[in-house]
Motif scaffolding. Sequence first.
Motif, PDB file in Angstrom:
ATOM      1  N   ARG A   1      61.645  51.727 -43.910  1.00  0.00           N
ATOM      2  CA  ARG A   1      62.089  53.129 -43.922  1.00  0.00           C
ATOM      3  C   ARG A   1      61.785  53.811 -42.596  1.00  0.00           C
ATOM      4  NH1 ARG A   1      62.111  55.153 -49.377  1.00  0.00           N
ATOM      5  NH2 ARG A   1      63.488  53.712 -50.461  1.00  0.00           N
ATOM      6  N   LEU A   2      60.626  53.527 -42.020  1.00  0.00           N
ATOM      7  CA  LEU A   2      60.270  54.114 -40.731  1.00  0.00           C
ATOM      8  C   LEU A   2      61.236  53.645 -39.652  1.00  0.00           C
ATOM      9  CD1 LEU A   2      58.421  55.818 -38.961  1.00  0.00           C
ATOM     10  CD2 LEU A   2      56.899  53.839 -38.774  1.00  0.00           C
ATOM     11  N   THR A   3      61.566  52.369 -39.660  1.00  0.00           N
ATOM     12  CA  THR A   3      62.520  51.825 -38.693  1.00  0.00           C
ATOM     13  C   THR A   3      63.885  52.482 -38.861  1.00  0.00           C
ATOM     14  OG1 THR A   3      61.343  49.725 -38.688  1.00  0.00           O
ATOM     15  CG2 THR A   3      63.606  49.694 -37.876  1.00  0.00           C
ATOM     16  N   GLU A   4      64.334  52.636 -40.108  1.00  0.00           N
ATOM     17  CA  GLU A   4      65.617  53.294 -40.376  1.00  0.00           C
ATOM     18  C   GLU A   4      65.603  54.749 -39.920  1.00  0.00           C
ATOM     19  OE1 GLU A   4      65.966  52.756 -44.586  1.00  0.00           O
ATOM     20  OE2 GLU A   4      66.401  50.607 -44.406  1.00  0.00           O
ATOM     21  N   GLU A   5      64.504  55.453 -40.199  1.00  0.00           N
ATOM     22  CA  GLU A   5      64.406  56.867 -39.812  1.00  0.00           C
ATOM     23  C   GLU A   5      64.371  57.020 -38.302  1.00  0.00           C
ATOM     24  OE1 GLU A   5      64.127  61.057 -40.363  1.00  0.00           O
ATOM     25  OE2 GLU A   5      64.934  59.404 -41.532  1.00  0.00           O
ATOM     26  N   ALA A   6      63.647  56.146 -37.609  1.00  0.00           N
ATOM     27  CA  ALA A   6      63.611  56.198 -36.148  1.00  0.00           C
ATOM     28  C   ALA A   6      65.006  55.959 -35.575  1.00  0.00           C
ATOM     29  CB  ALA A   6      62.624  55.159 -35.603  1.00  0.00           C
ATOM     30  N   SER A   7      65.745  55.038 -36.161  1.00  0.00           N
ATOM     31  CA  SER A   7      67.106  54.762 -35.716  1.00  0.00           C
ATOM     32  C   SER A   7      68.006  55.970 -35.960  1.00  0.00           C
ATOM     33  CB  SER A   7      67.643  53.529 -36.446  1.00  0.00           C
ATOM     34  OG  SER A   7      68.961  53.272 -36.062  1.00  0.00           O
ATOM     35  N   ARG A   8      67.871  56.587 -37.129  1.00  0.00           N
ATOM     36  CA  ARG A   8      68.670  57.773 -37.462  1.00  0.00           C
ATOM     37  C   ARG A   8      68.380  58.913 -36.490  1.00  0.00           C
ATOM     38  NH1 ARG A   8      68.443  62.506 -39.835  1.00  0.00           N
ATOM     39  NH2 ARG A   8      66.237  62.397 -40.269  1.00  0.00           N
ATOM     40  N   LEU A   9      67.103  59.148 -36.199  1.00  0.00           N
ATOM     41  CA  LEU A   9      66.734  60.220 -35.270  1.00  0.00           C
ATOM     42  C   LEU A   9      67.241  59.934 -33.860  1.00  0.00           C
ATOM     43  CD1 LEU A   9      63.107  60.952 -36.489  1.00  0.00           C
ATOM     44  CD2 LEU A   9      65.115  62.434 -36.749  1.00  0.00           C
TER      45      LEU A   9
ATOM     46  N   ASN B   1      70.931  60.708 -33.821  1.00  0.00           N
ATOM     47  CA  ASN B   1      71.153  62.163 -33.779  1.00  0.00           C
ATOM     48  C   ASN B   1      70.852  62.740 -32.401  1.00  0.00           C
ATOM     49  OD1 ASN B   1      71.888  62.081 -36.450  1.00  0.00           O
ATOM     50  ND2 ASN B   1      69.966  62.902 -37.228  1.00  0.00           N
TER      51      ASN B   1
ATOM     52  N   GLU C   1      59.953  48.774 -34.417  1.00  0.00           N
ATOM     53  CA  GLU C   1      61.397  48.792 -34.201  1.00  0.00           C
ATOM     54  C   GLU C   1      61.961  47.374 -34.200  1.00  0.00           C
ATOM     55  OE1 GLU C   1      63.829  49.722 -30.304  1.00  0.00           O
ATOM     56  OE2 GLU C   1      62.982  51.552 -31.162  1.00  0.00           O
TER      57      GLU C   1
END
Length: 173
Positions: free
Chosen positions: A142-150, A153, A67
């Motif tokens: 991408r993992l950092t972006e996805e963790a942020s998106r989740l 949400n 992160e």
Amino acid sequence: MADVRDMYMAHSALRREFSLLPQLVRDVTPGDATRAEVVGAHAEMLCHILHVHHEGEDLLLWPRLLERGGAEAAAIVPTMHGYAVIEDVLRISDGRVRLRAGTLYAVLDRLRADGLIEVEREEVVQSRLRRYYRLTALGARRLTEEASRLRHNADAARVRLRRGGLLTDGGAA
């Protein structure tokens, strides 16, 4: 900044104990099964403590490192072989997600094709090829972006639940 004194103490204690272990083994008198059993149990306990310690680091340290460090952290994220990924997913999902090998390897192939992971090394274990995968810099981003998106949400869902009176600050109403 995180307080790492506990980690330093654990590392110091484990290094000390593991450095003393060879002499403990050498000091067992040949034929002294009782002492050999005690030393063996001590060695097993140290290995178990080290394993639990590393699992804790995997759960607590690596996600924060990714992160905060993003793509730059990808170079030091631990590698895993396929079966270890299956076990890790089962563990971190508290048994709720059970990946099948065919499903996992199809996903790994897709992630490789997309440049998100790469094979770091291969080895043969019990006549079977074992591939160790690691995140690429793109995969870490991408993992950092996805963790942020989740996280975003989940925060939005909590706000809606609170507005509806279904969630209090301490949890479910």
